[in-house]
Motif scaffolding. Structure first.
Motif, short mmCIF file in Angstrom:
data_model
loop_
_atom_site.label_atom_id
_atom_site.label_comp_id
_atom_site.label_asym_id
_atom_site.label_seq_id
_atom_site.Cartn_x
_atom_site.Cartn_y
_atom_site.Cartn_z
N ARG A 82 10.00 -10.01 -39.69
CA ARG A 82 10.40 -10.00 -38.27
C ARG A 82 9.52 -8.98 -37.55
O ARG A 82 9.52 -7.80 -37.92
N VAL A 83 8.78 -9.42 -36.54
CA VAL A 83 7.81 -8.52 -35.88
C VAL A 83 7.92 -8.63 -34.35
O VAL A 83 8.45 -9.59 -33.81
N ALA A 84 7.35 -7.60 -33.72
CA ALA A 84 7.10 -7.65 -32.27
C ALA A 84 5.65 -7.27 -32.09
O ALA A 84 5.02 -6.69 -32.99
N TYR A 85 5.10 -7.61 -30.93
CA TYR A 85 3.68 -7.29 -30.69
C TYR A 85 3.39 -7.17 -29.21
O TYR A 85 4.10 -7.71 -28.36
N TYR A 91 2.69 -16.64 -24.25
CA TYR A 91 3.48 -17.72 -23.63
C TYR A 91 3.23 -19.02 -24.42
O TYR A 91 2.69 -19.98 -23.88
N ALA A 92 3.65 -19.03 -25.66
CA ALA A 92 3.36 -20.18 -26.52
C ALA A 92 4.34 -20.20 -27.69
O ALA A 92 5.02 -19.22 -27.97
N GLU A 93 4.35 -21.35 -28.38
CA GLU A 93 5.21 -21.45 -29.56
C GLU A 93 4.72 -20.52 -30.67
O GLU A 93 5.50 -19.85 -31.33
N PHE A 94 3.41 -20.49 -30.85
CA PHE A 94 2.80 -19.65 -31.90
C PHE A 94 1.71 -18.78 -31.28
O PHE A 94 0.94 -19.25 -30.43
N THR A 95 1.60 -17.53 -31.76
CA THR A 95 0.57 -16.62 -31.24
C THR A 95 -0.15 -15.92 -32.39
O THR A 95 0.51 -15.34 -33.27
N PRO A 96 -1.49 -15.99 -32.42
CA PRO A 96 -2.21 -15.21 -33.43
C PRO A 96 -2.30 -13.75 -32.96
O PRO A 96 -2.67 -13.50 -31.81
N VAL A 97 -1.91 -12.83 -33.82
CA VAL A 97 -1.81 -11.42 -33.40
C VAL A 97 -2.61 -10.53 -34.35
O VAL A 97 -2.39 -10.57 -35.57
N PRO A 98 -3.53 -9.72 -33.84
CA PRO A 98 -4.22 -8.75 -34.69
C PRO A 98 -3.18 -7.78 -35.29
O PRO A 98 -2.26 -7.36 -34.57
N VAL A 99 -3.33 -7.42 -36.56
CA VAL A 99 -2.28 -6.60 -37.20
C VAL A 99 -2.09 -5.27 -36.48
O VAL A 99 -0.99 -4.73 -36.44
N LEU A 100 -3.14 -4.76 -35.88
CA LEU A 100 -3.03 -3.48 -35.17
C LEU A 100 -2.07 -3.57 -33.99
O LEU A 100 -1.49 -2.56 -33.57
N SER A 101 -1.85 -4.77 -33.47
CA SER A 101 -0.99 -4.93 -32.29
C SER A 101 0.45 -5.26 -32.65
O SER A 101 1.29 -5.42 -31.75
N ALA A 102 0.72 -5.40 -33.94
CA ALA A 102 2.06 -5.86 -34.36
C ALA A 102 2.78 -4.79 -35.17
O ALA A 102 2.15 -3.90 -35.75
N GLY A 103 4.10 -4.89 -35.19
CA GLY A 103 4.90 -3.98 -36.02
C GLY A 103 6.18 -4.68 -36.44
O GLY A 103 6.66 -5.57 -35.73
N LYS A 104 6.71 -4.27 -37.61
CA LYS A 104 7.98 -4.86 -38.04
C LYS A 104 9.10 -4.27 -37.21
O LYS A 104 9.02 -3.10 -36.79
N ILE A 105 10.12 -5.07 -36.97
CA ILE A 105 11.24 -4.54 -36.18
C ILE A 105 12.45 -4.36 -37.10
O ILE A 105 12.65 -5.13 -38.04
N ASP A 107 16.06 -4.46 -38.85
CA ASP A 107 16.95 -5.62 -39.02
C ASP A 107 18.01 -5.72 -37.93
O ASP A 107 18.42 -6.80 -37.53
N ASN A 108 18.46 -4.56 -37.45
CA ASN A 108 19.56 -4.58 -36.47
C ASN A 108 19.08 -4.70 -35.02
O ASN A 108 19.87 -4.62 -34.09
N VAL A 109 17.77 -4.89 -34.83
CA VAL A 109 17.25 -5.07 -33.46
C VAL A 109 16.91 -6.54 -33.27
O VAL A 109 16.14 -7.12 -34.05
N SER A 110 17.48 -7.15 -32.24
CA SER A 110 17.24 -8.59 -32.01
C SER A 110 15.82 -8.82 -31.49
O SER A 110 15.18 -7.90 -30.96
N TYR A 111 15.36 -10.05 -31.63
CA TYR A 111 14.04 -10.40 -31.07
C TYR A 111 14.03 -10.15 -29.57
O TYR A 111 13.05 -9.66 -29.01
N SER A 112 15.13 -10.49 -28.89
CA SER A 112 15.19 -10.30 -27.44
C SER A 112 15.06 -8.83 -27.07
O SER A 112 14.28 -8.47 -26.18
N ASP A 113 15.82 -7.98 -27.75
CA ASP A 113 15.75 -6.55 -27.41
C ASP A 113 14.37 -5.98 -27.73
O ASP A 113 13.83 -5.18 -26.95
N ALA A 114 13.79 -6.40 -28.85
CA ALA A 114 12.46 -5.87 -29.21
C ALA A 114 11.44 -6.25 -28.14
O ALA A 114 10.63 -5.43 -27.70
N SER A 115 11.51 -7.50 -27.72
CA SER A 115 10.54 -7.98 -26.75
C SER A 115 10.82 -7.41 -25.36
O SER A 115 9.91 -7.22 -24.56
N ALA A 116 12.09 -7.12 -25.10
CA ALA A 116 12.44 -6.53 -23.79
C ALA A 116 11.98 -5.08 -23.71
O ALA A 116 11.69 -4.57 -22.64
N LEU A 117 11.94 -4.43 -24.85
CA LEU A 117 11.66 -2.98 -24.85
C LEU A 117 10.20 -2.63 -25.03
O LEU A 117 9.71 -1.65 -24.44
#
Ligand SMILES: NC(=O)c1ccc[n+]([C@@H]2O[C@H](COP(=O)([O-])OP(=O)(O)OC[C@H]3O[C@@H](n4cnc5c(N)ncnc54)[C@H](OP(=O)(O)O)[C@@H]3O)[C@@H](O)[C@H]2O)c1
Length: 320
Positions: A82-85, A91-105, A107-117
Motif C-alpha cells: 500500500r503506497v502513496a506518491y 489522474y488515471a487507473e494506473f500510474t508509473p511512479v519512480p521509487v523516490l516519489s513513493a512511500g509505504k503507508i 496499515d491504519n491510514v486509508s488511501y483517501s487520507d494518505a492522498s488527502a494529506l
C-alpha cells in the motif's frame, strides 16, 4: 486503462476522460493501481498551461493505491504494498511512479487520507519547519486559511506555538479555519486585512506571512509582515505574482521565499525525513484531515471547476 487526458490546454473541459494505453513499470519504477487521487491547485496550472507541459498529457500530482508491478531493479517495494506518491500522471487507473516519489503507508491510514494529506501536508510542514521555522510566540498570517494547504498550515503553526491569523472569504470558511487552529480570522470580504493585522499584532505585523493566493494578496502580504519578518509566496490561486523590484524588501529588511515542494524531497534522505515527520504527526493524532468531496475520475472537470470557484474547503479527491 481509463484516464484523464489533456490534448490541448484550456478550461476544465480540457480534461477528457478517455481510454489510454496501460503503462508498465520501467527500471526504477513501480506501477500503482490508484484508489484515491489528490486534486491540487497545481493541476489547474498544468491544465491551463501556466506551468507548461508537452501535450498530450495525463495530469495529476498525487495518488495512493496498491503496487501491481515493480520495475526490474526495484527492491524497496513488492506487489501488494500500500503506497502513496507525489509526482505526475495520477489522474488515471494506473500510474508509473519512480521509487523516490513513493512511500509505504501505515496499515491504519486509508488511501483517501494518505492522498488527502501527502502533497499539501508536505508543502505545509516544510514551510513551517524550514521556510520559516515557526516558534512559540510568533504571529503567523495564513491566506486561504480554509483551503487544502491552509487548514494544514493553521493546524501546524498552532501546534508549533504561534498565534495564527487566517484570511477567508466567507463565514463558513471562518468557522472551519477556527476549528482547525486559527486563533483569529479576517473575513476579507468585509474586513481590511492590513488594518486588522496591525490591530491584532500591536502594530508590529506578523513574523511570517504564508501566501498561496498570489497576485491578489501580494501587496497585502508585504504590508502585513513585520520588520525582519518573512513572506513566503507559495502559489498562484488568484494569478501569478508580477515581477517585483527586490528593493521593496529593504524598507523592513524582510525575507521573501518562493518554495516548490519538489526541491525539498529531491533525495531519498530528504524524502524519508519529511514523510516520516508528517506521518508521525498523523500517528500522534495531531492532524485533522478535512476532505471536502470525492469525485469520480470522469468528473475531474467538475472538481476543477469547484476548486477554482473558491467554494471548496479542505481537500478534493478523485476515485475510480
Ligand atoms: N509551492 C508548492 O510546492 C505548493 C504545493 C501545493 C500547493 N501550492 C499552492 O498552494 C495554494 C493552495 O492550494 P490548494 O490546493 O490548497 O487550494 P485551496 O487553498 O484549497 O484553494 C484556493 C483558495 O484560494 C483562495 N483564493 C483567493 N483568491 C482566489 C482566486 N481569485 N481564485 C481562486 N482561489 C482564490 C480561495 O480561498 P478564499 O475564498 O478563502 O480566499 C480558494 O479556496 C495554491 O496556490 C497552490 O498552487 C504550492
Amino acid at each position: 486503462m481509463k484516464a484523464i487526458v489533456v490534448d490541448k490546454t484550456g478550461g476544465p473541459e480540457a480534461l477528457q476522460f478517455k481510454d489510454s494505453p496501460k503503462p508498465k513499470a520501467e527500471a526504477g519504477q513501480i506501477l500503482v493501481k490508484n484508489h484515491a487521487i489528490g486534486v491540487n491547485y497545481i493541476d489547474t496550472y498544468h491544465r491551463k498551461g501556466i506551468y507548461p507541459m508537452p501535450t498530450p498529457f495525463i495530469p495529476g500530482a498525487e495518488g495512493a493505491g496498491e503496487v501491481v508491478e515493480v520495475g526490474p531493479d526495484v527492491t524497496d517495494f513488492k506487489v501488494g504494498d500500500r503506497v502513496a506518491y507525489t509526482g505526475s500522471k495520477s489522474y488515471a487507473e494506473f500510474t508509473p511512479v519512480p521509487v523516490l516519489s513513493a512511500g509505504k503507508i501505515p496499515d491504519n491510514v486509508s488511501y483517501s487520507d494518505a492522498s488527502a494529506l501527502l502533497l499539501q501536508g508536505l508543502t505545509a510542514w516544510t514551510m513551517v519547519r524550514d521556510g520559516y521555522p515557526v516558534k512559540k510566540g510568533d504571529y503567523v498570517l495564513v491566506h486561504a486559511a480554509a483551503g487544502g494547504v491552509g487548514l494544514l498550515l493553521c493546524q501546524m503553526a498552532n501546534l508549533l506555538g504561534a498565534t495564527v491569523i487566517g484570511t477567508v472569504s466567507n463565514d463558513e470558511k471562518a468557522k472551519l479555519a477556527k476549528q482547525n487552529g486559527a486563533h483569529h480570522i479576517i473575513n476579507y470580504s468585509h474586513e481590511d486585512t492590513v488594518a486588522r493585522v496591525q490591530e491584532l499584532t500591536n502594530g508590529q505585523g506578523c513574523h511570517a506571512v504564508l501566501d498561496g493566493v498570489g497576485a491578489s494578496t501580494f501587496e497585502t502580504s508585504l504590508k502585513s509582515v513585520r520588520r525582519l519578518g518573512t513572506l513566503i509566496s507559495f502559489g498562484n490561486a488568484s494569478g501569478v505574482v508580477p515581477p517585483i523590484s527586490i528593493a521593496i524588501l529593504g524598507e523592513k529588511s524582510i525575507k521573501l521565499m518562493r518554495p516548490r515542494l519538489y526541491a525539498y524531497i529531491a533525495t531519498k534522505e530528504e524524502k524519508d525525513k519529511w514523510w516520516g515527520e508528517l506521518f508521525q504527526l498523523l500517528a500522534d493524532k495531531k492532524l485533522n484531515i478535512q476532505i471536502y468531496k470525492t469525485y469520480k475520475l470522469e468528473d475531474a472537470k467538475t472538481a476543477h471547476t469547484d476548486i477554482e470557484s473558491r467554494k471548496t474547503v479542505g481537500k478534493l479527491l478523485l476515485e475510480l
